[in-house]
Design an enzyme around this catalytic site. Sequence first.
Site, PDB file in Angstrom:
ATOM      1  N   CYS A 154      -4.143  63.294 -30.588  1.00  0.00           N
ATOM      2  CA  CYS A 154      -4.500  62.084 -30.641  1.00  0.00           C
ATOM      3  C   CYS A 154      -3.071  61.071 -30.793  1.00  0.00           C
ATOM      4  O   CYS A 154      -2.410  60.877 -31.918  1.00  0.00           O
ATOM      5  CB  CYS A 154      -5.021  61.160 -31.439  1.00  0.00           C
ATOM      6  SG  CYS A 154      -6.564  59.379 -30.959  1.00  0.00           S
ATOM      7  N   GLU A 179     -38.478  60.520 -47.554  1.00  0.00           N
ATOM      8  CA  GLU A 179     -37.802  59.672 -46.918  1.00  0.00           C
ATOM      9  C   GLU A 179     -37.915  58.676 -46.741  1.00  0.00           C
ATOM     10  O   GLU A 179     -39.503  58.190 -46.075  1.00  0.00           O
ATOM     11  CB  GLU A 179     -37.685  60.404 -45.065  1.00  0.00           C
ATOM     12  CG  GLU A 179     -36.977  59.360 -44.504  1.00  0.00           C
ATOM     13  CD  GLU A 179     -35.516  59.015 -44.671  1.00  0.00           C
ATOM     14  OE1 GLU A 179     -34.727  58.252 -44.995  1.00  0.00           O
ATOM     15  OE2 GLU A 179     -34.640  60.265 -45.037  1.00  0.00           O
ATOM     16  N   ASP A 210     -31.333  66.134 -49.698  1.00  0.00           N
ATOM     17  CA  ASP A 210     -29.919  65.522 -48.824  1.00  0.00           C
ATOM     18  C   ASP A 210     -29.155  64.470 -48.639  1.00  0.00           C
ATOM     19  O   ASP A 210     -29.515  63.932 -47.844  1.00  0.00           O
ATOM     20  CB  ASP A 210     -30.039  66.649 -47.754  1.00  0.00           C
ATOM     21  CG  ASP A 210     -29.081  66.295 -46.639  1.00  0.00           C
ATOM     22  OD1 ASP A 210     -28.265  65.860 -47.156  1.00  0.00           O
ATOM     23  OD2 ASP A 210     -28.957  66.432 -45.309  1.00  0.00           O
ATOM     24  N   CYS A 239     -23.175  65.695 -49.153  1.00  0.00           N
ATOM     25  CA  CYS A 239     -21.487  65.675 -48.080  1.00  0.00           C
ATOM     26  C   CYS A 239     -20.508  64.650 -48.879  1.00  0.00           C
ATOM     27  O   CYS A 239     -19.686  64.373 -48.450  1.00  0.00           O
ATOM     28  CB  CYS A 239     -22.640  63.909 -47.702  1.00  0.00           C
ATOM     29  SG  CYS A 239     -22.717  63.177 -47.276  1.00  0.00           S
TER      30      CYS A 239
END
Length: 430
Positions: free
Chosen positions: A67, A313, A360, A386
């Site tokens: 890029c 959730e 998660d 993550c």
Amino acid sequence: MIKRLRIERLAYGGAGIGRHEGKAIFVPCTAPGDLVDCRIVREKKRYAEGELVALLESGCGRRSPACPLFGRCGGCQWQHLDYGEQARWKEEIFRDTLVRQVNVPPDLVLPLAQAPEEWGYRSRVQFKCRQTEAGLVMGFYKSGSHFVIDVPHCPIAAPAVNGALRYFREWLAASPCPEKIPQVDVAVDDEERIRVVVHVLDGREGELAAYLRPLAETAGYALFLQSGRKDSLRAVTGAEDLYIHPETGGDLRLAYGPGGFAQVNLAQNRQLVAEVLAALGDAAPGRVLDLFCGMGNFSLPLARRAGEVVGVEDYAPSITKARANAADNGLTNAFFHARPAEGAAEFFSREKPFDLVLLDPPRTGAYAVTRELSQLRPPRILYVSCDPPTLARDLVPLLHGGYRLEWSRPFDLFPQTHHTESLTSLRLSA
């Protein structure tokens, strides 16, 4: 102040590290083995931060970025590294984080699950917008700022996303209120459907909707407008749902709506789901708790193998989708609840204990949840993370509370960036 450095390694966050008179200096856009001149931009007691001034010698893993905006755009940190070099350092940094912060034996960190494609993988992208004297700028923030850099084409975005970027760049520039549009969210699913959410300010939704509706219909895009928080989403045209296929070769088909969450790398999500299912081994769990379950990405594949799955959730529209996904896929043993993850394990364990808890969480982690689990002591925990530093932090109460770490595997869901997903298996010691 210019310093000459030999870059020794990469750090979490993506910068290269060199030393000058014993002091570590972090320099973005460098590679191990590089000889560089850098300018010190921030001086701390124990380290300094620099910016690359000149590359004098290239390290063996360096390449030319794909890029032309690399180094200015804040989206990617590692386009200048061969993909094999990226993978090697992601695995090493992840392993080093767990070894240093949680004293995990190095051999319990498994090899990185590399991405099948290093380009064109991002199925969801948020494009920032700003109206300037020269016209509409549409792209990403410059690293460390809120200055929008114009991005005509993003090489890590899926081709369909780049196609939508091209159209909306033209459409919004000619719209009734380009100065009122701060962001455009573009997503494509496993079935090549495209959904676009245009963020608009100051009550111009009706005017903008009337202008964009025929354009989006001609292109075949689902279009929504958002004027504030997610509860302000307004449908303009097209179906609200996108669909992911979480199992390779499987027939599960999961919908998620605008404002909902799905992993940006759909191919790697399938690899991650497969690893979760493989972790079950031959003994199917009787009762599973899935915390931060979203629309059922892990819950519903697990429900095909477990006796019962309870999903939790706090974003209610995702729970609505999870329930619909269970029904649409003929799964009657999955039950979903809209509530925070904190306290959920204790509450739902009152009826019957869980054999497996999967969590998660977002990048901020789930320290309060892991403290709770260390007291409830379910036999097995699978932690999808993550963010390696928050994973390491959250493992502490579990490892101090009677759990042993069986293994942890990093996954590369984000090539060209320093980010790493992971799956960690913990079992209660006898």
